[in-house]
Structure formats: C-alpha cells, structure tokens
Motif scaffolding. Sequence first.
Motif, PDB file in Angstrom:
ATOM      1  N   ASN A 253      17.309 -66.153 -81.493  1.00 51.33           N
ATOM      2  CA  ASN A 253      18.668 -66.401 -80.382  1.00 51.33           C
ATOM      3  C   ASN A 253      18.062 -65.290 -79.545  1.00 51.33           C
ATOM      4  OD1 ASN A 253      20.680 -66.496 -79.052  1.00 51.33           O
ATOM      5  ND2 ASN A 253      21.698 -67.106 -80.803  1.00 51.33           N
ATOM      6  N   SER A 254      18.129 -65.498 -77.816  1.00 54.24           N
ATOM      7  CA  SER A 254      17.445 -64.484 -77.242  1.00 54.24           C
ATOM      8  C   SER A 254      19.453 -63.309 -76.659  1.00 54.24           C
ATOM      9  CB  SER A 254      16.883 -64.687 -75.651  1.00 54.24           C
ATOM     10  OG  SER A 254      18.583 -66.087 -75.355  1.00 54.24           O
ATOM     11  N   HIS A 255      20.458 -63.893 -77.571  1.00 51.21           N
ATOM     12  CA  HIS A 255      21.321 -62.979 -77.835  1.00 51.21           C
ATOM     13  C   HIS A 255      21.777 -62.995 -78.306  1.00 51.21           C
ATOM     14  CE1 HIS A 255      23.286 -65.631 -74.341  1.00 51.21           C
ATOM     15  NE2 HIS A 255      23.123 -66.835 -74.832  1.00 51.21           N
ATOM     16  N   ILE A 256      20.693 -62.117 -79.646  1.00 50.82           N
ATOM     17  CA  ILE A 256      20.754 -61.372 -80.308  1.00 50.82           C
ATOM     18  C   ILE A 256      19.667 -60.105 -80.117  1.00 50.82           C
ATOM     19  CG2 ILE A 256      20.680 -61.301 -83.452  1.00 50.82           C
ATOM     20  CD1 ILE A 256      22.803 -62.789 -82.448  1.00 50.82           C
ATOM     21  N   GLN A 257      20.511 -59.151 -79.957  1.00 49.26           N
ATOM     22  CA  GLN A 257      20.027 -57.680 -79.419  1.00 49.26           C
ATOM     23  C   GLN A 257      20.201 -57.046 -80.596  1.00 49.26           C
ATOM     24  OE1 GLN A 257      21.185 -57.493 -75.573  1.00 49.26           O
ATOM     25  NE2 GLN A 257      20.437 -59.598 -74.228  1.00 49.26           N
ATOM     26  N   ALA A 258      19.062 -55.210 -80.940  1.00 46.52           N
ATOM     27  CA  ALA A 258      19.393 -54.524 -81.032  1.00 46.52           C
ATOM     28  C   ALA A 258      19.887 -53.472 -80.607  1.00 46.52           C
ATOM     29  CB  ALA A 258      17.621 -53.754 -81.435  1.00 46.52           C
TER      30      ALA A 258
ATOM     31  N   THR B 133      20.864 -49.888 -73.335  1.00 42.34           N
ATOM     32  CA  THR B 133      20.942 -51.052 -72.760  1.00 42.34           C
ATOM     33  C   THR B 133      22.858 -51.437 -73.008  1.00 42.34           C
ATOM     34  OG1 THR B 133      18.868 -51.440 -74.019  1.00 42.34           O
ATOM     35  CG2 THR B 133      20.886 -53.279 -73.838  1.00 42.34           C
ATOM     36  N   HIS B 134      23.613 -50.828 -74.140  1.00 36.76           N
ATOM     37  CA  HIS B 134      24.840 -51.246 -74.074  1.00 36.76           C
ATOM     38  C   HIS B 134      26.076 -50.308 -74.280  1.00 36.76           C
ATOM     39  CE1 HIS B 134      22.252 -53.727 -77.214  1.00 36.76           C
ATOM     40  NE2 HIS B 134      22.781 -54.801 -75.759  1.00 36.76           N
TER      41      HIS B 134
ATOM     42  N   TRP C 251      14.974 -53.925 -90.707  1.00 40.80           N
ATOM     43  CA  TRP C 251      15.964 -54.549 -90.622  1.00 40.80           C
ATOM     44  C   TRP C 251      16.982 -52.960 -89.932  1.00 40.80           C
ATOM     45  CZ3 TRP C 251      18.458 -58.854 -91.983  1.00 40.80           C
ATOM     46  CH2 TRP C 251      17.851 -60.228 -93.488  1.00 40.80           C
ATOM     47  N   SER C 252      17.405 -53.950 -88.765  1.00 39.23           N
ATOM     48  CA  SER C 252      18.666 -52.811 -88.241  1.00 39.23           C
ATOM     49  C   SER C 252      19.408 -53.300 -87.853  1.00 39.23           C
ATOM     50  CB  SER C 252      17.559 -52.068 -86.848  1.00 39.23           C
ATOM     51  OG  SER C 252      17.554 -53.325 -86.192  1.00 39.23           O
ATOM     52  N   PRO C 253      20.953 -52.747 -87.210  1.00 41.51           N
ATOM     53  CA  PRO C 253      22.022 -53.043 -86.707  1.00 41.51           C
ATOM     54  C   PRO C 253      21.603 -53.929 -85.436  1.00 41.51           C
ATOM     55  CG  PRO C 253      21.945 -51.458 -87.076  1.00 41.51           C
ATOM     56  CD  PRO C 253      21.223 -51.450 -87.035  1.00 41.51           C
ATOM     57  N   HIS C 254      22.221 -55.254 -85.089  1.00 36.45           N
ATOM     58  CA  HIS C 254      21.939 -55.843 -84.008  1.00 36.45           C
ATOM     59  C   HIS C 254      23.459 -56.587 -83.269  1.00 36.45           C
ATOM     60  CE1 HIS C 254      17.807 -55.944 -84.842  1.00 36.45           C
ATOM     61  NE2 HIS C 254      17.403 -57.391 -83.702  1.00 36.45           N
TER      62      HIS C 254
ATOM     63  N   TYR D  19      29.582 -47.026 -77.356  1.00 40.67           N
ATOM     64  CA  TYR D  19      29.384 -45.413 -77.126  1.00 40.67           C
ATOM     65  C   TYR D  19      29.396 -44.954 -76.862  1.00 40.67           C
ATOM     66  CZ  TYR D  19      24.849 -47.729 -79.670  1.00 40.67           C
ATOM     67  OH  TYR D  19      24.018 -48.475 -79.973  1.00 40.67           O
ATOM     68  N   LYS D  20      30.057 -43.463 -76.642  1.00 42.16           N
ATOM     69  CA  LYS D  20      30.549 -42.226 -76.072  1.00 42.16           C
ATOM     70  C   LYS D  20      29.423 -40.660 -75.670  1.00 42.16           C
ATOM     71  CE  LYS D  20      35.436 -43.545 -76.449  1.00 42.16           C
ATOM     72  NZ  LYS D  20      36.665 -43.162 -77.659  1.00 42.16           N
ATOM     73  N   SER D  21      29.127 -40.852 -74.108  1.00 42.39           N
ATOM     74  CA  SER D  21      28.118 -40.043 -74.434  1.00 42.39           C
ATOM     75  C   SER D  21      26.643 -40.055 -74.788  1.00 42.39           C
ATOM     76  CB  SER D  21      28.626 -38.385 -74.439  1.00 42.39           C
ATOM     77  OG  SER D  21      29.615 -38.376 -73.371  1.00 42.39           O
ATOM     78  N   GLY D  22      26.687 -41.501 -74.655  1.00 43.39           N
ATOM     79  CA  GLY D  22      25.295 -41.747 -76.053  1.00 43.39           C
ATOM     80  C   GLY D  22      24.993 -41.642 -77.238  1.00 43.39           C
ATOM     81  N   ARG D  23      26.559 -41.406 -78.185  1.00 41.85           N
ATOM     82  CA  ARG D  23      26.075 -41.221 -79.353  1.00 41.85           C
ATOM     83  C   ARG D  23      27.585 -42.912 -79.388  1.00 41.85           C
ATOM     84  NH1 ARG D  23      24.556 -37.211 -81.777  1.00 41.85           N
ATOM     85  NH2 ARG D  23      23.778 -35.108 -80.559  1.00 41.85           N
TER      86      ARG D  23
END
Length: 247
Positions: free
Chosen positions: A3-8, A13-14, A106-109, A126-130
């Motif tokens: 599914n292209s909507h499921i992204q790491a 990106t986010h 396995w990782s959060p998506h 995310y705030k300031s990249g964290r």
Amino acid sequence: MANSHIQALNPSTHKDLKLNVDPLFTYTKTIQFTPLHVNEFAPASTCYPIYFIKDRATGKLFSVALFGLEEKENLFYSDTQWRASYVSESMQCWPFTMAKTSDNQWSPHIDTSSPLLSNDQGQLLYKSGRPSETLNTTLQRLQQSYQQKLQSMAFVEWLLELKLLKPVRLGMKYLSGEKSIINGMYSIDASALQQLPPDALSLGHKHGYLAPIYALLASHYNLYDLIRLKKTFSKRPISSLQLIESE
C-alpha cells in the motif's frame, strides 16, 4: 503491506503532519474485523467473537475480533459512540502500525491517507526534527504491540503444532428467508484440547496459553450480541445464526 499510503515514519518526510483524535474510530466503519493480540483475548472476549483468519498475502493465521457478519460490515460502529467497552490495540494505534521495510526489518509506519492526519490542525508529530510527546507515546505503544505480535505468532504456531485449530463456518438466515454462509474462519478444536497429553497441557500453562484459549471459546457467545445488533441496526436483519463445524 502493499500500500503506497503506508510509509515508514520519517522526520523529514512527515515533519509537517499533525494528528487528530477520532473517538468514534470512523475508519473502521466498513471493516468487518480487527487484528487482535493474544494478550487482548480476555478483555476482547467480553465484547466480540474471536476467531482466526488467514492473511491473504502470507497465508498465515492471525487472530481477529469479529465486528460484522457480512463483508464491510461493522455493527459496533455508530456516528455517536462505539458500541463496545473494549477497543483493540491496533485501533488505538491507527494510523500508526508496525510494518516491514525494504530490508525486511520491522519499523513504525504511518497511513498517510488517514483523515486523522493533516497539515492544518492537531498535534504535530515532530518538533524541531524530534518526535513530539504525542508521537513518543504512540511509538512506545507500537513497540509494545510489536512484542505482543511476536507472542501471538508463537501462540498460533503452538496451536498448529498440536493440531488445535479447525475451520468453522457461520450459517445465517435472514428475515427475508435468504441464507448465506461465512467461510474462512478457524477456531479452537475443543475436543482436541481435551485430548491433549498432560505434558502438552503443562507446557501450554507455562507459556500462558490456556487462559486465552478459554477466553476465545467463551467469546463465541458474543455471536448472540451480533445477532441483536444486526436486528437493530442493519438493513438486512437475520433471524438466526448457526455455528457450522467444518469437516
């Protein structure tokens, strides 16, 4: 997960995504079941029938809480409140999930198509990249869910090894007189369970497998609630529901 909507999850990106809360779990409106971990069997068994179904991609069995008696039917969803006291871990985590990356890790998506996500309102991921506090809480929950997934996979393997699973079917009769059958589900073979040798029962007890087995078997009484909900809220009410044990 093809599914292209499921992204790491990625802070680059986010970084602008914000998360909103949906207490009605609207995304499940047309979902017939939700994945369930073995540690959830006890609380889930107070609300839903629990079965095993096959993953269409891998062919492997996994446990689910049954929401409806027809495809794309969720009898627990309403536009005012969720009609059950327990909500599964996967529902509480969505639109976040654990999935495999291209290198098979396995990782959060995240499901970027979810209406819970936007760039305009909600809590920043995310705030300031964290990771924000909101995202950190979710990531901790996902990690726990991943460990529970591994335990559930081991549980299913144990059941298969001891031949404790059997296919079942549900036969429905509608008030209109029409009949239909739900296929593709599996449950515990109670007869095979009773015939297990003492050493196998002892091992099952040691691993904590017996309690969820009994919870799953007891959960099938919730089929009566599905009949009631279907009579009350469905446009296609049924008059009876029969558990058919497949040969």
